[in-house]
Scaffold this active site. Structure first.
Site, short mmCIF file in Angstrom:
data_model
loop_
_atom_site.label_atom_id
_atom_site.label_comp_id
_atom_site.label_asym_id
_atom_site.label_seq_id
_atom_site.Cartn_x
_atom_site.Cartn_y
_atom_site.Cartn_z
CG MET A 13 -12.07 -33.15 33.48
SD MET A 13 -11.37 -31.65 32.77
CE MET A 13 -11.90 -30.43 33.93
CD GLN A 65 -18.46 -39.16 36.06
OE1 GLN A 65 -17.24 -39.31 36.12
NE2 GLN A 65 -19.09 -38.82 34.96
CB CYS A 95 -15.06 -43.15 31.36
SG CYS A 95 -13.30 -43.37 31.54
CE LYS A 134 -18.94 -35.67 31.21
NZ LYS A 134 -17.86 -36.56 30.78
CG ASN A 206 -18.69 -32.43 28.01
OD1 ASN A 206 -18.27 -33.57 27.81
ND2 ASN A 206 -17.89 -31.46 28.43
N GLY A 208 -15.49 -29.80 23.74
CA GLY A 208 -14.89 -28.82 22.84
C GLY A 208 -15.35 -27.39 23.04
N GLY A 228 -14.82 -28.77 30.31
CA GLY A 228 -13.81 -29.55 31.00
C GLY A 228 -12.45 -28.91 30.88
C1 LIG Z 1 -7.86 -35.38 32.38
C2 LIG Z 1 -9.29 -35.73 32.10
C3 LIG Z 1 -9.95 -36.63 32.91
C4 LIG Z 1 -11.29 -36.97 32.67
N1 LIG Z 1 -11.95 -37.79 33.55
C5 LIG Z 1 -13.30 -37.98 33.40
C6 LIG Z 1 -14.06 -38.65 34.40
O1 LIG Z 1 -13.56 -39.07 35.46
N2 LIG Z 1 -15.40 -38.82 34.16
C7 LIG Z 1 -16.01 -38.35 33.02
O2 LIG Z 1 -17.23 -38.51 32.85
N3 LIG Z 1 -15.31 -37.70 32.08
C8 LIG Z 1 -13.98 -37.49 32.26
N4 LIG Z 1 -13.30 -36.74 31.34
C9 LIG Z 1 -14.03 -36.20 30.17
C10 LIG Z 1 -14.58 -34.79 30.49
O3 LIG Z 1 -15.51 -34.84 31.54
C11 LIG Z 1 -15.26 -34.20 29.24
O4 LIG Z 1 -16.35 -35.01 28.89
C12 LIG Z 1 -14.32 -34.11 28.04
O5 LIG Z 1 -13.03 -33.61 28.43
C13 LIG Z 1 -14.89 -33.22 26.95
O6 LIG Z 1 -15.11 -31.91 27.44
P1 LIG Z 1 -14.07 -30.70 27.13
O7 LIG Z 1 -13.82 -30.70 25.66
O8 LIG Z 1 -14.79 -29.48 27.63
O9 LIG Z 1 -12.82 -31.01 27.90
C14 LIG Z 1 -11.96 -36.41 31.56
C15 LIG Z 1 -11.29 -35.50 30.74
C16 LIG Z 1 -9.97 -35.14 31.01
C17 LIG Z 1 -9.28 -34.12 30.12
#
Ligand SMILES: Cc1cc2nc3c(=O)[nH]c(=O)nc-3n(C[C@H](O)[C@H](O)[C@H](O)COP(=O)(O)O)c2cc1C
Length: 345
Positions: A13, A65, A95, A134, A206, A208, A228
């Site tokens: 993240m 990553q 992303c 990913k 991954n 939610g 996340g």
């Molecule tokens: C603040 C933030 C930054 C994120 N940055 C990245 C990132 O750098 N690379 C990536 O693959 N996903 C990134 N994500 C997505 C998360 O890795 C994840 O796929 C997404 O939040 C869904 O998972 P969750 O519902 O458990 O949060 C980011 C998510 C958040 C909230």
């Protein structure tokens, strides 16, 4: 063969899972697999490596990553990741931000499976550590099950065996990155069907997932879960991960033990010229749902403004956690503290 070390992962993240956050998460779980924020391959090659990809030994197992869409730079960056000591290199194909679209990488690569396969092949040829991907379940109109299966088949054909799948598509036009994490509906069944079609791959789901009970349900079907936002906002859930998912019988750390260790780590960070708030900003959720959580957050939030650097406020916040731990402690229990990790700046 599926890799059991992917059973529980904390998501990459941006701005959140920096090295300080990862040290904090590692104090809560020894086995959860941790991921860096996405760093572009070119930044890894040309940028200030210590600042961008430096990490502490305590963080293992930890994956770097990478963002990128060109095989050459990605292979070079993967090599640097391996030299630096990372346990895995992960390619971001999920992303959806504009910056990423302009650079021709991230989620838009879901439309170019051959290119992703070429990148993964070049990275694999450059390193011995696992190269993982990913991705999403689709993008824009290209989101049929056949498109998704074709993407995975094509990338798996070059030897990539671990796929972390954010179980929703991304809309590259019209939705912000934040909306793209909430608005497109979750479709876990598509990820489950991928596992059925490819039992030989390690499939991590991954998106939610908010609790360890939910994680358990997913783990009955796929090989791993990645959390996340829940891991970041309610980090104490990580304290049960080792016992529940990695058959560990080590005692869970209490909140105040973790904070004491982070206090020691912070002192080293400050001596090296860093700011306390770089660390304490990640600790705000540790008392989520507990008595006095609001006071704890208020104290930690004051750290960035404190004239004396904020260490006193941090100590006051730790005292609140200690009180909570003492109230929760069974009579006669006197567990020992964990050791303090070192901050290598
Ligand atoms: C603040 C933030 C930054 C994120 N940055 C990245 C990132 O750098 N690379 C990536 O693959 N996903 C990134 N994500 C997505 C998360 O890795 C994840 O796929 C997404 O939040 C869904 O998972 P969750 O519902 O458990 O949060 C980011 C998510 C958040 C909230």
């Amino acid at each position: 063969m599926q890799d059991p070390t992917y059973r529980f992962c904390v998501a990459p993240m941006m701005d959140w899972t920096d090295r300080h956050c990862r040290v904090f998460h590692r104090l809560l779980s020894k086995h959860a697999r941790l991921y860096t924020e996405m760093i572009t391959a070119n930044a890894v090659i040309h940028g200030d490596r210590n600042r961008l990809i430096g990490f502490s030994d305590v963080e293992h197992p930890v994956a770097l990553q990478l963002g990128g869409g060109e095989a050459g730079p990605l292979a070079k960056a993967a090599e640097i990741a391996q030299e630096t000591g990372y346990d895995e290199v992960n390619l971001n194909v999920g992303c959806p931000s504009d910056r990423v679209k302009d650079g021709q990488f991230g989620a838009c690569l879901m439309a170019e499976p051959d290119r992703v396969a070429a990148c993964a092949a070049a990275m694999r040829a450059a390193v011995d550590i696992p190269v993982t991907v990913k991705c999403r379940i689709g993008i824009d109109e290209q989101d049929s099950e056949a498109d998704f299966q074709n993407f995975i088949d094509t990338v798996a054909a070059v030897g990539c065996t671990v796929f972390i799948v954010h179980a929703r598509k991304a809309w590259l036009q019209g939705l912000s990155p934040k909306q793209n994490r909430d608005v497109p509906p979750l479709d876990y069944d598509r990820v489950y069907r991928l596992k059925v079609a490819h039992p030989e791959l390690t499939i991590v789901v991954n998106g939610g997932i908010e609790t360890l009970d939910e994680s358990d349900d997913h783990l009955a079907i796929v090989d791993g879960v990645m959390l996340g936002r829940a891991a970041y906002h309610t980090p104490y859930i990580l304290s049960e991960v080792d016992q529940r998912f990695f058959a560990s019988d080590a005692p869970m750390s209490t909140r105040s033990e973790v904070l004491d260790a982070m206090f020691g780590y912070s002192a080293q960070h400050i001596r090296a010229g860093g700011r306390l708030n770089n660390i304490t900003r990640h600790l705000l959720g540790l008392l989520h749902g507990q008595p006095r959580a609001r006071t704890y957050r208020r104290l930690l939030s004051g750290v960035s403004m404190a004239a004396d650097g904020g260490l006193d406020l941090f100590q006051e916040a730790i005292a609140i956690a200690r009180l909570l731990d003492e109230e929760a402690r069974p009579v006669g229990d006197d567990e020992t503290l964990r050791s303090t990790p070192t901050a290598a700046e």
